[in-house]
Scaffold this active site. Structure first.
Site, PDB file in Angstrom:
ATOM      1  N   GLU A  84      -0.580  -9.158  -1.451  1.00 35.62           N
ATOM      2  CA  GLU A  84      -2.427  -9.862  -1.399  1.00 35.62           C
ATOM      3  C   GLU A  84      -3.052  -9.533  -2.725  1.00 35.62           C
ATOM      4  O   GLU A  84      -3.890 -10.242  -3.381  1.00 35.62           O
ATOM      5  CB  GLU A  84      -2.849  -8.910  -0.832  1.00 35.62           C
ATOM      6  CG  GLU A  84      -2.843  -9.148   1.047  1.00 35.62           C
ATOM      7  CD  GLU A  84      -3.377  -7.989   2.036  1.00 35.62           C
ATOM      8  OE1 GLU A  84      -4.808  -8.572   2.377  1.00 35.62           O
ATOM      9  OE2 GLU A  84      -2.996  -6.429   1.417  1.00 35.62           O
ATOM     10  N   GLU A  88       2.563  -5.928   7.630  1.00 33.16           N
ATOM     11  CA  GLU A  88       1.792  -5.077   7.325  1.00 33.16           C
ATOM     12  C   GLU A  88       1.362  -5.460   9.089  1.00 33.16           C
ATOM     13  O   GLU A  88       1.186  -4.176  10.342  1.00 33.16           O
ATOM     14  CB  GLU A  88      -0.112  -5.250   7.856  1.00 33.16           C
ATOM     15  CG  GLU A  88      -0.143  -4.608   6.242  1.00 33.16           C
ATOM     16  CD  GLU A  88      -0.028  -6.170   5.205  1.00 33.16           C
ATOM     17  OE1 GLU A  88      -0.763  -6.067   3.970  1.00 33.16           O
ATOM     18  OE2 GLU A  88       0.413  -7.317   5.552  1.00 33.16           O
ATOM     19  N   GLY A 132      -0.031  -5.686   0.308  1.00 34.66           N
ATOM     20  CA  GLY A 132      -0.760  -5.678  -1.011  1.00 34.66           C
ATOM     21  C   GLY A 132       0.156  -6.031  -1.539  1.00 34.66           C
ATOM     22  O   GLY A 132      -1.388  -6.252  -2.556  1.00 34.66           O
ATOM     23  N   ALA A 190       0.990  -0.881  -0.074  1.00 36.15           N
ATOM     24  CA  ALA A 190       0.094   0.060  -0.102  1.00 36.15           C
ATOM     25  C   ALA A 190       0.732   1.227  -0.156  1.00 36.15           C
ATOM     26  O   ALA A 190       2.021   1.020   0.153  1.00 36.15           O
ATOM     27  CB  ALA A 190      -0.816   0.537   0.828  1.00 36.15           C
TER      28      ALA A 190
END
Length: 706
Positions: free
Chosen positions: A110, A130, A107, A68
């Site tokens: 992901e 994270e 992310g 992110a």
């Protein structure tokens, strides 16, 4: 919008046309609004294109995606949410393959999990870190990964927060294929792989289907207990485990609701704010306002003193690829120091953290010496002998004679005046403090200490030296104790001990706050004799009135002889000791103090508000550039709990007005800067407070223009 996704078409080995979507947001393709929007739009384009039979998602700039864009947490999000983008990728009726080169983190990992298969280069990494920001993977990672590799493995992967190399990621089932070569190789391999999967039933490859496997009914509960110890006090690991638990017994949609709820609670919590603050603080501290000088060469380092500290510094330099001259005028000390270094590396080989080949290469970089002339070619020399000003001056006078012009002359002193050390040379502009923390080969902090005559070139080179050694490097001012030792040296531990609180009470409160070890246990580890012997020698010890002196008189030195504030068995297992308690109670009786009982909050305030107050004094005196530098020094030098953000960030979370009130209530003299900040309603991240700190730094060091 920042960032984009490039669209191209490649021909596979079987002749099929495969769309290649390349995330492009230098340097590491953070998932900004532009990248998320680009993925959404280009996926639709690829699905609508009849010529395209399969899709590959990859990244530019030698990275897949590092996750992110966390700056959006503060500035606000725009564009499609990442979970929706990943769901769209997963739902594609054409095969989607991730082509991973470099990092695939957060992310980015992901995004890869939302693809049907994952092909990676051997130099790639996979991670969901994270937890280190006080958060959890919030785009389906806590639900998809357990369905891929199982619940227990997922707990470890997410709660450790450390990335895996490609081989390990392949071994546990995250990557489906590993290829040798660069980005172009993995893209072509992924194109061919995707084309070979055309016509495959993709339902079995969608990780939103089914539930996660678990080895036993209580496996996740056992993992929760494990991480309650490993990451004590942190909220994110527990939230992650709650989400993974949901993946084992709920449908994907229900699990995503749990993930969303837990993510939002973490995002709004103080710990995530503190950890994100530390993320930026760690990167900010190496930036010196106005420093225009370029660093000098850093190929050859000299280290003076072959003791624990000198040996550790030599190891750091050798591991960084520098040639190292390890000098000790006492041949027996030198041989002993080299032997310790070799034993340390032998243990590394036994633990398989390093190969014998790596160790041989490192050791080949270290040359022992007993003669100062051996330092003639060094680019930097770090003196690491014990804290005696006369000895240090003698050493620096010798360095002045043998070192080449421009060589940085650094002292590893933890508190002595760098300017007085520089007086022993004819080149004070080249003298700087390089304060490593013990053991130097383990602790990450390096405080570079500027004196009033330290040149910009010396500062630039010392900062580059820290970076080369992979240290968290902070420039601080020349004062007694510098930053970390100075501020932590005023903690209220000694006063609490003298005022009727047992070490166990104080330790319990400190450890509940998040300290890895309370001050009583820490003193036992370091050795009570180090403090007590000096007081006894100088005739200032008062064993009838001072608890520390009484402990030393009773020969309670800590772990080294099995008895200090606590007692220790042969395996250093700790337990309370009635003998130690009796000594403490006797001192209290002598000085008229009754045993007390305070809440954890009251103990923590008395322990650490003096540290906060001293931090403000460092800023007002121009000894630190910014408050976050003080926090970095405490987190990396004293293991202040990272999830608290350091003493200054902790003060911000309390509120400066409340801090001032508490400081005054405890009878301390508050820093003028603290009072000014409350009066003018400044926050520590406000422009006015920053300007005030900058003016103090500039005023203190105005004679040393950068």
């Amino acid at each position: 919008m920042k960032g984009a996704v490039q669209y191209g078409k490649h021909k596979a080995a079987n002749g099929s046309c495969v769309a290649v979507l390349t995330m492009d947001n230098a340097p590491v393709n953070a998932l900004s609004a532009g990248v998320r929007t680009g993925l959404e739009e280009k996926l639709k384009e690829a699905l609508a294109d009849a010529e395209v039979k399969a899709i590959v998602i990859t990244g530019a700039h030698g990275a897949f995606c590092a996750g992110a864009d966390i700056s959006e947490f503060a500035s606000g999000m725009s564009g499609p949410p990442l979970p929706m983008v990943i769901a769209a990728s997963e739902a594609c009726e054409k095969p989607v393959v991730a082509a991973i080169d470099g990092v695939s983190l957060g992310g980015g990992c992901e995004v890869a999990l939302g693809c049907h298969w994952r092909v990676a280069t051997s130099r790639s990494q996979a991670g969901l870190p994270e937890v280190n920001l006080g958060l959890l993977p919030g785009a389906g990672g806590t639900q998809r990964l357990p369905r891929l590799i199982g619940a227990e493995a997922s707990v470890d992967f997410m709660c450790r927060g450390a990335p895996l190399n490609a081989r390990m990621a392949n071994q546990i089932g995250i990557y489906d294929q590993i290829v040798e070569g660069d980005h172009s190789k993995v893209v072509q391999a992924a194109v061919d792989f995707a084309a070979s999967k055309v016509g495959t039933d993709l339902s079995t490859r969608r990780l939103c289907n089914g539930t996660a496997k678990v080895s036993s009914p209580d496996a996740v509960a056992s993992k929760r207990k494990e991480y309650q110890k490993l990451r004590a006090g942190e909220t994110a690991p527990m939230a992650i485990i709650t989400c993974i638990e949901a993946s084992t017994d709920r449908k994907f949609e229900e699990g995503m609701k749990v993930e969303g709820k837990e993510f939002l609670q973490l995002l709004m919590g103080e710990q995530s704010k503190a950890l994100q603050y530390m993320f930026f603080a760690e990167r900010q501290c190496s930036k010196i306002p106005g420093l225009g000088a370029k660093p000098g060469p850093l190929n050859v380092a000299g280290v003076i003193g072959a003791g624990l500290m000198g040996g550790g510094i030599a190891m750091c330099c050798a591991e960084a690829g520098m040639k190292v001259v390890l000098l000790d005028v006492d041949k027996a000390n030198l041989d002993r120091g080299v032997s310790v270094i070799k034993k340390n590396y032998a243990r590394s080989v036994e633990r398989k953290s390093k190969s014998q080949e790596q160790v041989d290469k490192i050791l080949a970089n270290i040359t022992p010496a007993t003669n100062y002339e051996a330092l003639a070619t060094c680019d930097i020399v770090v003196e690491a002998v014990f804290e005696n000003m006369d000895l240090k001056k003698k050493i620096f006078a010798s360095l002045d004679k043998v070192c080449k012009p421009g060589c940085i002359l650094a002292s590893n002193t933890s508190r002595l005046d760098i300017d007085k050390v520089a007086d022993a040379t004819s080149r004070p502009q080249d003298v700087i403090g390089c304060h490593f923390f013990s053991p130097a080969n383990v602790m990450k902090l390096l405080e570079n200490v500027r004196g009033p005559r330290t040149s910009p070139a010396a500062i630039a080179t010392a900062m580059a030296f820290g970076t080369k050694l992979k240290k968290v490097t902070c420039l601080v001012g020349n004062c007694n104790g510098f930053i970390a030792n100075r501020v932590m040296g005023v903690s209220g531990w000694g006063l609490l001990l003298q005022d009727g609180l047992m070490p166990s009470q104080i330790d319990e409160a400190a450890e509940a706050y998040g300290m890895r070890m309370g001050p009583g246990r820490m003193n036992d580890l370091v050795g009570l004799d180090l403090f007590g012997r000096e007081r006894s020698k100088t005739g200032v010890a008062e064993p009838d009135k001072i608890v520390f002196d009484a402990m030393y008189k009773a020969e309670r030195f800590g772990q080294k002889n099995g008895k200090g504030f606590y007692k220790y068995d042969e395996k250093l297992r700790m337990s309370k000791d009635p003998e130690a308690d009796a000594i403490i109670h006797k001192v209290w009786k002598n000085i008229g103090v009754e045993p007390k009982s305070l809440s954890h909050e009251e103990i923590v305030d008395r322990l650490y508000l003096p540290v906060v107050n001293e931090g403000f004094k460092c800023l007002e005196e121009g000894m630190a550039i910014r408050p976050s530098d003080i926090d970095v020094c405490c987190v990396f030098g004293y293991n202040w709990p990272r999830f608290r953000g350091g003493p200054m960030q902790w003060a911000s979370s309390i509120g400066l007005k409340a801090v001032l009130e508490k400081v005054e209530k405890l009878g301390m003299t508050p820093s003028e800067l603290l009072k000014e900040s409350v009066q003018k309603k400044w926050k520590l991240n406000s422009k006015d407070f920053t300007a005030r700190c900058n003016s103090a730094w500039d005023a203190t060091w105005s004679k040393s223009k950068l």
